[in-house]
Scaffold this motif. Structure first.
Motif, mmCIF file in Angstrom:
data_model
loop_
_atom_site.group_PDB
_atom_site.id
_atom_site.type_symbol
_atom_site.label_atom_id
_atom_site.label_comp_id
_atom_site.label_asym_id
_atom_site.label_seq_id
_atom_site.Cartn_x
_atom_site.Cartn_y
_atom_site.Cartn_z
ATOM 1 N N ILE A 60 25.596 13.502 29.111
ATOM 2 C CA ILE A 60 25.607 13.058 27.715
ATOM 3 C C ILE A 60 26.465 13.984 26.858
ATOM 4 N N ASP A 61 26.348 15.286 27.100
ATOM 5 C CA ASP A 61 27.076 16.271 26.292
ATOM 6 C C ASP A 61 28.555 16.370 26.652
ATOM 7 N N HIS A 62 28.917 16.044 27.904
ATOM 8 C CA HIS A 62 30.295 16.264 28.359
ATOM 9 C C HIS A 62 30.860 15.033 29.068
ATOM 10 N N ARG A 63 30.450 13.868 28.642
ATOM 11 C CA ARG A 63 30.834 12.638 29.344
ATOM 12 C C ARG A 63 32.348 12.446 29.414
ATOM 13 N N GLU A 64 33.049 12.680 28.315
ATOM 14 C CA GLU A 64 34.495 12.463 28.294
ATOM 15 C C GLU A 64 35.200 13.356 29.316
ATOM 16 N N GLU A 65 34.798 14.624 29.373
ATOM 17 C CA GLU A 65 35.416 15.548 30.330
ATOM 18 C C GLU A 65 35.115 15.132 31.764
ATOM 19 N N LEU A 66 33.872 14.758 32.035
ATOM 20 C CA LEU A 66 33.492 14.353 33.388
ATOM 21 C C LEU A 66 34.202 13.066 33.801
ATOM 22 N N ILE A 88 23.866 0.567 50.883
ATOM 23 C CA ILE A 88 22.789 0.990 49.985
ATOM 24 C C ILE A 88 21.882 -0.194 49.676
ATOM 25 N N GLN A 89 20.561 0.007 49.847
ATOM 26 C CA GLN A 89 19.597 -1.067 49.647
ATOM 27 C C GLN A 89 18.925 -1.031 48.284
ATOM 28 N N SER A 90 19.239 -0.034 47.453
ATOM 29 C CA SER A 90 18.574 0.121 46.166
ATOM 30 C C SER A 90 18.786 -1.096 45.271
ATOM 31 N N ARG A 91 17.767 -1.394 44.430
ATOM 32 C CA ARG A 91 17.844 -2.514 43.493
ATOM 33 C C ARG A 91 18.320 -2.084 42.109
ATOM 34 N N THR A 92 18.758 -0.857 41.996
ATOM 35 C CA THR A 92 19.213 -0.356 40.693
ATOM 36 C C THR A 92 20.349 -1.211 40.145
ATOM 37 N N ARG A 93 20.376 -1.397 38.835
ATOM 38 C CA ARG A 93 21.389 -2.228 38.189
ATOM 39 C C ARG A 93 22.628 -1.426 37.787
ATOM 40 N N ALA A 94 22.552 -0.121 37.890
ATOM 41 C CA ALA A 94 23.696 0.736 37.573
ATOM 42 C C ALA A 94 23.626 1.980 38.457
ATOM 43 N N LEU A 95 24.774 2.487 38.821
ATOM 44 C CA LEU A 95 24.824 3.648 39.710
ATOM 45 C C LEU A 95 25.932 4.592 39.253
ATOM 46 N N ALA A 96 25.547 5.825 38.905
ATOM 47 C CA ALA A 96 26.519 6.836 38.502
ATOM 48 C C ALA A 96 27.091 7.516 39.739
ATOM 49 N N LEU A 97 28.399 7.639 39.795
ATOM 50 C CA LEU A 97 29.072 8.256 40.940
ATOM 51 C C LEU A 97 29.910 9.444 40.493
ATOM 52 N N TYR A 98 29.884 10.486 41.311
ATOM 53 C CA TYR A 98 30.649 11.703 41.042
ATOM 54 C C TYR A 98 31.531 12.016 42.249
ATOM 55 N N PRO A 99 32.845 12.090 42.096
ATOM 56 C CA PRO A 99 33.683 12.604 43.181
ATOM 57 C C PRO A 99 33.535 14.127 43.216
#
Length: 356
Positions: A60-66, A88-99
């Motif tokens: 939240i604090d550094h979203r633009e940089e990330l 992936i079997q998860s039912r989540t509607r959104a997934l955050a990914l980090y390289p």
């Protein structure tokens, strides 16, 4: 030299070291999703030993940089396709990914994590070494020499950035075969260090000067940089959970950690003029700390000078392993320290030898 506080506060300084994502696996194995490129928020939190909320708050604090470094959130059809590819079997509607680049970015922003601090220290050590290595601007190399050097450096890069991290991941999940994998990893690291040693010796010979580049670099270090340098050598030789205390209340122990086979390590560092000898009083203090206050399986006293005869006698009596100037320079140049491998002797002089 860049300090840790500046790295935490300056986006420009962070941007300058974001290509060094290999340090993540040098400190601790980073597990990736089946696509081999990304991790989730939960995986990032697990790597840094913090809660998921800490990572979410940092985003939240550094979203633009990330986001500039690859962070993104998948949803809808894009998320469905990604789940199918990765199984992936998860039912989540959104997934955050980090390289990996974004994970390294998190390491330079996360304050309340010892793992993140170790990553920053590793980055600072690499930056310091790069700045203090002597450069010969007059050296002339033939195209064949340049090609050979490029090939050797490429091999070293692959070993350090791909093969060793792969072994780290396998070791964490191998169970009963971990000992064999640790041995194989050591063999690969020995090859990597041998190439580094070869490069350095060739540079010295080609320059036509007897000056030792490693010795010059160590001599230029502050005591803080010297302790971080020794910590980096421990990590390079397979040690984990390496912590540099750098505090007045260190009780005679500057660095702690564990060898690859699980033995506890305690280290005292003395960065003094080469004509100065470690006195018996300093050895007595460290022996009391490493054998009584905080008992360690492996106790190392590392000095940029020699040890007095009385100090060496106390070391032999109490099982302290001494690493004097010559052994330190060889260790720094890529020679593996026997004391950190299984089955090594437990006292006396370190006596590192070139890795085969």
């Amino acid at each position: 030299m860049i300090n840790e506080a500046a790295l935490l506060e300056s986006k420009a300084l962070r941007s300058g070291v974001l290509e060094r994502t290999d340090v993540l696996d040098r400190v601790k194995a980073l597990s990736l999703l089946p696509d081999g490129m990304h991790v989730t928020t939960a995986m990032v939190a697990a790597y840094f030993h913090v809660g998921v909320k800490a990572i979410e708050s940092l985003v939240i604090d550094h979203r633009e940089e990330l986001e500039a470094n690859g962070y993104r959130v998948l949803a809808g059809t894009e998320l469905t396709s990604f789940k199918e590819v990765c199984g992936i079997q998860s039912r989540t509607r959104a997934l955050a990914l980090y390289p990996r680049r974004a994970v390294l970015n998190v390491a330079m922003l996360l304050r309340d994590s010892e793992v993140a601090r170790q990553v920053r220290v590793y980055l600072l050590d690499m930056e310091y070494m790069a700045r203090t290595q002597p450069v010969d601007n007059n050296a002339v190399h033939s195209p064949v020499e340049d090609l050979n050097e490029h090939i050797d450096r490429r091999i070293t890069h692959i070993l350090g950035k791909t093969v060793v991290p792969l072994f780290n991941t396998l070791i964490e999940t191998s169970g009963e075969h971990s000992r064999e994998l640790v041995a194989l990893r050591e063999d690969v690291e020995n090859v990597e260090r041998r190439l580094c040693w070869h490069h350095q010796r060739m540079r010295v010979l080609e320059a036509g000067t007897p000056a030792d580049a490693v010795g010059t670099s160590i001599k230029a270090m502050t005591w803080q940089a010297f302790e971080r340098h020794v910590a980096d050598l421990l990590r390079r030789d397979g040690c984990t959970q390496v912590v540099v205390r750098q505090a007045r209340s260190d009780r005679g122990i500057d660095i702690t950690g564990h060898t690859a086979d699980g033995r506890s390590v305690a280290v005292q560092c003395k960065n003094r003029d080469g004509r100065w000898s470690v006195p018996s009083a300093d050895m007595q203090k460290f022996a009391g700390a490493a054998r009584t206050l905080q008992p360690a399986d492996v106790a190392l006293f590392v000095a940029t000078s020699q040890f007095s005869s009385e100090a060496q006698a106390i070391a032999d009596l109490t099982g302290i392993i001494t690493i004097a100037r010559d052994e330190l320079e060889a260790w720094s140049a890529g020679v593996r320290l026997k004391a950190l491998s299984g089955g090594s002797r437990t006292s006396g002089r370190a006596g590192p030898t070139p890795s085969a």
